[in-house]
Write a protein that holds these residues in place. Sequence first.
Motif, mmCIF file in Angstrom:
data_model
loop_
_atom_site.group_PDB
_atom_site.id
_atom_site.type_symbol
_atom_site.label_atom_id
_atom_site.label_comp_id
_atom_site.label_asym_id
_atom_site.label_seq_id
_atom_site.Cartn_x
_atom_site.Cartn_y
_atom_site.Cartn_z
ATOM 1 N N ALA A 1 -14.659 9.887 0.375
ATOM 2 C CA ALA A 1 -14.409 9.301 -0.840
ATOM 3 C C ALA A 1 -15.542 8.083 -1.073
ATOM 4 C CB ALA A 1 -13.327 8.328 -0.957
ATOM 5 N N ASP A 2 -16.633 8.267 -0.337
ATOM 6 C CA ASP A 2 -17.604 7.268 -0.616
ATOM 7 C C ASP A 2 -18.637 7.893 -1.583
ATOM 8 O OD1 ASP A 2 -16.492 5.271 1.013
ATOM 9 O OD2 ASP A 2 -17.153 5.718 2.914
ATOM 10 N N ARG A 3 -19.189 7.322 -2.414
ATOM 11 C CA ARG A 3 -20.413 7.882 -3.070
ATOM 12 C C ARG A 3 -21.717 7.351 -2.495
ATOM 13 N NH1 ARG A 3 -18.340 6.367 -9.303
ATOM 14 N NH2 ARG A 3 -16.986 8.174 -9.483
ATOM 15 N N ILE A 4 -22.403 8.158 -1.805
ATOM 16 C CA ILE A 4 -23.493 8.138 -0.974
ATOM 17 C C ILE A 4 -24.772 8.013 -1.533
ATOM 18 C CG2 ILE A 4 -22.349 8.264 1.070
ATOM 19 C CD1 ILE A 4 -23.589 10.869 1.435
ATOM 20 N N GLY A 5 -24.986 8.788 -2.827
ATOM 21 C CA GLY A 5 -26.042 9.157 -3.399
ATOM 22 C C GLY A 5 -25.974 9.808 -4.883
ATOM 23 N N PHE A 6 -26.855 10.075 -5.393
ATOM 24 C CA PHE A 6 -26.911 10.986 -6.832
ATOM 25 C C PHE A 6 -27.904 11.675 -6.847
ATOM 26 C CE2 PHE A 6 -29.026 7.240 -8.284
ATOM 27 C CZ PHE A 6 -29.748 7.706 -9.259
ATOM 28 N N LEU A 7 -27.767 12.824 -7.833
ATOM 29 C CA LEU A 7 -28.864 13.581 -8.097
ATOM 30 C C LEU A 7 -28.836 13.894 -9.762
ATOM 31 C CD1 LEU A 7 -27.999 16.703 -8.620
ATOM 32 C CD2 LEU A 7 -27.815 16.755 -6.199
ATOM 33 N N THR A 8 -29.947 13.977 -10.287
ATOM 34 C CA THR A 8 -30.165 14.550 -11.527
ATOM 35 C C THR A 8 -30.990 15.757 -11.665
ATOM 36 O OG1 THR A 8 -30.198 12.253 -12.300
ATOM 37 C CG2 THR A 8 -30.785 13.869 -13.690
ATOM 38 N N LEU A 9 -30.434 16.833 -12.265
ATOM 39 C CA LEU A 9 -30.886 18.108 -12.282
ATOM 40 C C LEU A 9 -31.165 18.644 -13.719
ATOM 41 C CD1 LEU A 9 -32.262 20.354 -10.445
ATOM 42 C CD2 LEU A 9 -29.892 21.470 -10.421
ATOM 43 N N LEU A 10 -32.219 18.600 -14.147
ATOM 44 C CA LEU A 10 -32.530 18.812 -15.716
ATOM 45 C C LEU A 10 -32.971 20.237 -15.864
ATOM 46 C CD1 LEU A 10 -34.120 15.647 -16.633
ATOM 47 C CD2 LEU A 10 -31.882 16.177 -17.082
ATOM 48 N N PRO A 11 -32.560 21.294 -16.646
ATOM 49 C CA PRO A 11 -33.113 22.547 -17.098
ATOM 50 C C PRO A 11 -34.228 22.170 -17.887
ATOM 51 C CG PRO A 11 -31.005 22.084 -18.260
ATOM 52 C CD PRO A 11 -31.227 20.812 -17.290
ATOM 53 N N GLU A 12 -35.280 23.009 -17.623
ATOM 54 C CA GLU A 12 -36.394 22.882 -18.412
ATOM 55 C C GLU A 12 -37.050 24.228 -18.683
ATOM 56 O OE1 GLU A 12 -39.251 20.012 -16.757
ATOM 57 O OE2 GLU A 12 -37.875 18.006 -17.297
ATOM 58 N N GLY A 13 -36.586 24.977 -19.517
ATOM 59 C CA GLY A 13 -37.070 26.388 -19.839
ATOM 60 C C GLY A 13 -36.681 27.074 -18.496
ATOM 61 N N GLU A 14 -37.588 28.050 -17.816
ATOM 62 C CA GLU A 14 -37.258 28.451 -16.852
ATOM 63 C C GLU A 14 -36.855 27.756 -15.462
ATOM 64 O OE1 GLU A 14 -36.399 32.119 -16.786
ATOM 65 O OE2 GLU A 14 -36.736 31.606 -18.950
ATOM 66 N N LEU A 15 -37.506 26.594 -15.604
ATOM 67 C CA LEU A 15 -37.394 25.739 -14.368
ATOM 68 C C LEU A 15 -36.216 24.769 -14.341
ATOM 69 C CD1 LEU A 15 -41.257 24.543 -14.535
ATOM 70 C CD2 LEU A 15 -40.248 26.206 -13.101
ATOM 71 N N LEU A 16 -36.197 24.122 -13.263
ATOM 72 C CA LEU A 16 -34.999 22.951 -12.932
ATOM 73 C C LEU A 16 -35.938 21.921 -12.359
ATOM 74 C CD1 LEU A 16 -32.223 24.970 -11.288
ATOM 75 C CD2 LEU A 16 -31.983 23.864 -13.794
ATOM 76 N N ASN A 17 -35.656 20.673 -13.262
ATOM 77 C CA ASN A 17 -36.464 19.473 -12.744
ATOM 78 C C ASN A 17 -35.434 18.484 -11.978
ATOM 79 O OD1 ASN A 17 -37.832 17.197 -12.669
ATOM 80 N ND2 ASN A 17 -38.752 17.054 -14.704
#
Length: 141
Positions: A58-74
């Motif tokens: 139940a603990d939030r220990i982190g986060f991530l952001t994954l953005l689509p940029e054309g054929e890539l993921l950032n």
Amino acid sequence: MLSLEPVRSEDFDALHELRMAAMRESLERLGRFDPERSRARLADGFDPSCMRHICRGADRIGFLTLLPEGELLNLKHLYLRPGEQGCGAGAWAMAWVKSHGRDVVLHALKQSDANRFYLREGFVPIAEEEFDIQYRWSAPR
């Protein structure tokens, strides 16, 4: 048990606090620790639809952001609370990122311990800027 949960707009302050805790040592090493600049940078790219909390139980220990940029993921953000670093959650999250089957790019702060992590995860440095190193991971073809 690790899991990912959606981020909501009202999570911003908690995410900023977590980001500062995760980056403080590296930013201080470079003489760049500035909570207001950090807040503005997070706000500039804050898109809950592309963000996930990393949870242990139940603990939030982190986060991530994954953005689509054309054929890539950032991979714009991947932060874990300092006490959670080195415990497998980062590798678990990275496996989820890689499971999308697309090449991934990211920036890591110079002199950050995160650089060793990204190299272990198969990322290759492709460019260097004043304060960051840009990396790329190529999905198997």
